[in-house]
Each structure stands twice: as C-alpha cells, then as structure tokens.
Design a protein around this motif. Structure first.
Motif, mmCIF file in Angstrom:
data_model
loop_
_atom_site.group_PDB
_atom_site.id
_atom_site.type_symbol
_atom_site.label_atom_id
_atom_site.label_comp_id
_atom_site.label_asym_id
_atom_site.label_seq_id
_atom_site.Cartn_x
_atom_site.Cartn_y
_atom_site.Cartn_z
ATOM 1 N N THR A 135 0.816 -1.214 0.000
ATOM 2 C CA THR A 135 0.000 0.000 0.000
ATOM 3 C C THR A 135 0.849 1.264 0.000
ATOM 4 O O THR A 135 0.565 2.212 -0.721
ATOM 5 C CB THR A 135 -0.928 0.051 1.227
ATOM 6 O OG1 THR A 135 -0.129 -0.073 2.408
ATOM 7 C CG2 THR A 135 -1.948 -1.071 1.196
ATOM 8 N N SER A 136 1.882 1.256 0.789
ATOM 9 C CA SER A 136 2.705 2.460 0.917
ATOM 10 C C SER A 136 3.770 2.506 -0.162
ATOM 11 O O SER A 136 4.182 1.476 -0.694
ATOM 12 C CB SER A 136 3.387 2.483 2.285
ATOM 13 O OG SER A 136 2.449 2.373 3.315
ATOM 14 N N ASN A 137 4.235 3.708 -0.463
ATOM 15 C CA ASN A 137 5.339 3.860 -1.397
ATOM 16 C C ASN A 137 6.583 3.219 -0.805
ATOM 17 O O ASN A 137 6.777 3.189 0.415
ATOM 18 C CB ASN A 137 5.578 5.346 -1.682
ATOM 19 C CG ASN A 137 4.415 5.973 -2.428
ATOM 20 O OD1 ASN A 137 3.566 5.284 -2.986
ATOM 21 N ND2 ASN A 137 4.365 7.302 -2.432
ATOM 22 N N GLU A 149 -3.502 5.609 -4.240
ATOM 23 C CA GLU A 149 -4.249 5.439 -2.995
ATOM 24 C C GLU A 149 -5.289 4.329 -3.117
ATOM 25 O O GLU A 149 -5.507 3.569 -2.164
ATOM 26 C CB GLU A 149 -4.954 6.753 -2.632
ATOM 27 C CG GLU A 149 -5.432 6.806 -1.193
ATOM 28 C CD GLU A 149 -5.842 8.207 -0.780
ATOM 29 O OE1 GLU A 149 -5.342 9.187 -1.365
ATOM 30 O OE2 GLU A 149 -6.696 8.312 0.130
ATOM 31 N N ASP A 150 -5.926 4.204 -4.278
ATOM 32 C CA ASP A 150 -6.914 3.138 -4.484
ATOM 33 C C ASP A 150 -6.270 1.825 -4.924
ATOM 34 O O ASP A 150 -6.960 0.832 -5.142
ATOM 35 C CB ASP A 150 -7.989 3.567 -5.495
ATOM 36 C CG ASP A 150 -7.422 3.819 -6.884
ATOM 37 O OD1 ASP A 150 -8.178 4.285 -7.750
ATOM 38 O OD2 ASP A 150 -6.226 3.558 -7.109
ATOM 39 N N ARG A 151 -4.954 1.825 -5.058
ATOM 40 C CA ARG A 151 -4.135 0.671 -5.441
ATOM 41 C C ARG A 151 -4.440 0.128 -6.835
ATOM 42 O O ARG A 151 -3.998 -0.947 -7.179
ATOM 43 C CB ARG A 151 -4.278 -0.467 -4.415
ATOM 44 C CG ARG A 151 -3.919 -0.075 -3.015
ATOM 45 C CD ARG A 151 -3.286 -1.180 -2.195
ATOM 46 N NE ARG A 151 -3.913 -2.473 -2.373
ATOM 47 C CZ ARG A 151 -3.249 -3.589 -2.640
ATOM 48 N NH1 ARG A 151 -1.938 -3.568 -2.781
ATOM 49 N NH2 ARG A 151 -3.891 -4.735 -2.773
#
Lengths: 109, 115
Positions: free
Chosen positions: A52-54, A66-68
């Motif tokens: 999810t995170s960078n 953000e919505d992947r």
C-alpha cells in the motif's frame, strides 16, 4: 493470468528519471505489487515490491496509488544498464508469477 | 551466496525425444517454480514445488512434469518433444513458503532448441 496493463515500450534519456506506469484495476486487498526486469539473455531480476505504501530501495522507488489500482516504478537516473523489459506483477499466492508483456525500456545515450 | 543455478544452459534435442532440466535453488530456499519463455507467448508459469510437493500448476499438457528433491533441487521433464517446446526455461526460488511479501530469484535459464 496476467492482470496488469503496461505500455509496450518507453524511451528515456540517460541520466534522466523514468516513470514506468502499471494499471491493475482488479487488484485484491492482499495482492502485493511486484516489479521485475529482464535484461537480454538473462532471467528476470527482482526490482521492488509493495502493498500500500510507497517503497524505496537502492534500485528504484515504487509509487502506489491510494486506491491501489495503479502503480509507477521510478528509476531516478536512467543508465544504459537499465535498458530491459520491466514487468509489473500482482503476486497472489505461492511462488507463481503471471507475467504480462511488460514494458521494453530503451535508454538513449 | 550462490544464486539459482540451472543446468544445462543450452540444449538441442530432436522432436520426439525427452529432456530433463535441473534447477538448484539458493541455499535455504524451499520453493521452486518453473517458467517457459517464448517470443510468442512470453513468460508462462509451468508449476511450483515446495517441500517436494507440487503446489500449483499452470496450463500446460501432461508432457511437462517436474519433481523436487529433499535438498530442494528441482528437475523438470518434457516428454515427446515438439518443435513448439523450443524456449527458454527459467526457474525461480523463494525463501520458505514463497509468500506474497517475498521476492523470487531467477536463474539464467536453459535454452532448449527442438529440431
């Protein structure tokens, strides 16, 4: 079955940043986004992965929307050695990868 | 630390023959998977082994088979070779169970040519 979409090819000038996009609109909540690259006459090489995170490592950065549903692999300063086919893969279960067609990156001196 | 080793690197076989390819994973890695790469179909998943058991299989005919030994080394076998089996065969190893949050390490592949 491949569930990612990437441009077939991209070009970059040497020493400049490269942003390689990947769409994965059907990603599930537990799928990890992996990037591998394959140099001519070699097996694929791990580049980076994230959930999810960078993420950052010595090779590249991975920016995840953000919505992947999309992600971008960032090579901060392209070199001639970065010319390869880059694969964006959703890793589901086990040690199996479903490769798409990847993006062939050309680095111009 | 040695990487994934595939042998042989190059192989030429005649149609109808059978072939066995070998893959030695990185020490400590127990998951091994195999892939076929052709210009027309790209990289396609063949099968995966973990602790001597096949866990997953791709969409390939029964002529393609594999096995894994207690030391995690793996072999794949192709029987009754066809011209279309000419490809680069790659294996990849992962630590422990090869969960989603682990990277895989690929060998350089075996280039099989069927004539």
């Amino acid at each position: 079955d491949a569930k990612t979409t990437q441009p077939n090819s991209m070009e970059s000038n040497e020493e400049e940043p490269v942003h390689l996009p990947c769409n994965h609109s059907t990603i599930s909540g537990t799928d990890y986004i992996h990037w591998y690259r394959q140099l001519p006459s070699q097996g694929p090489e791990y580049v980076i992965h994230g959930l999810t995170s960078n993420v950052n490592n010595r090779m590249a950065s991975l920016a995840i929307a953000e919505d992947r549903k999309s992600s971008t692999l960032i090579l901060h300063r392209a070199t001639l050695r970065d010319a390869a086919v880059y694969y964006c893969i959703l890793r589901e279960t086990g040690n199996q990868f479903y490769f798409g067609t990847g993006t062939s990156l050309t680095v111009i001196p | 630390k040695a990487g994934v080793t595939q042998t042989p690197r190059y192989l030429i076989k005649t149609r109808g023959q059978q072939v066995t390819l070998s893959c030695s994973p990185i020490s400590g890695h127990r998951s091994v998977s195999w892939y076929q790469q052709t210009p027309g179909q790209g990289l396609q998943f063949l099968f995966e082994y973990f602790s001597e058991t096949q866990r997953n299989k791709g969409n390939f005919p029964g002529r393609f088979s594999g096995r894994q030994f207690s030391n995690s080394r793996s072999e794949m076998n192709v029987s009754t070779l066809e011209l279309g089996d000419s490809a680069l065969y790659l294996c990849a190893s992962s630590l422990v169970g090869g969960g989603k949050n682990t990277e895989a390490f690929f060998g350089q592949g075996t280039r099989l040519t069927v004539v």
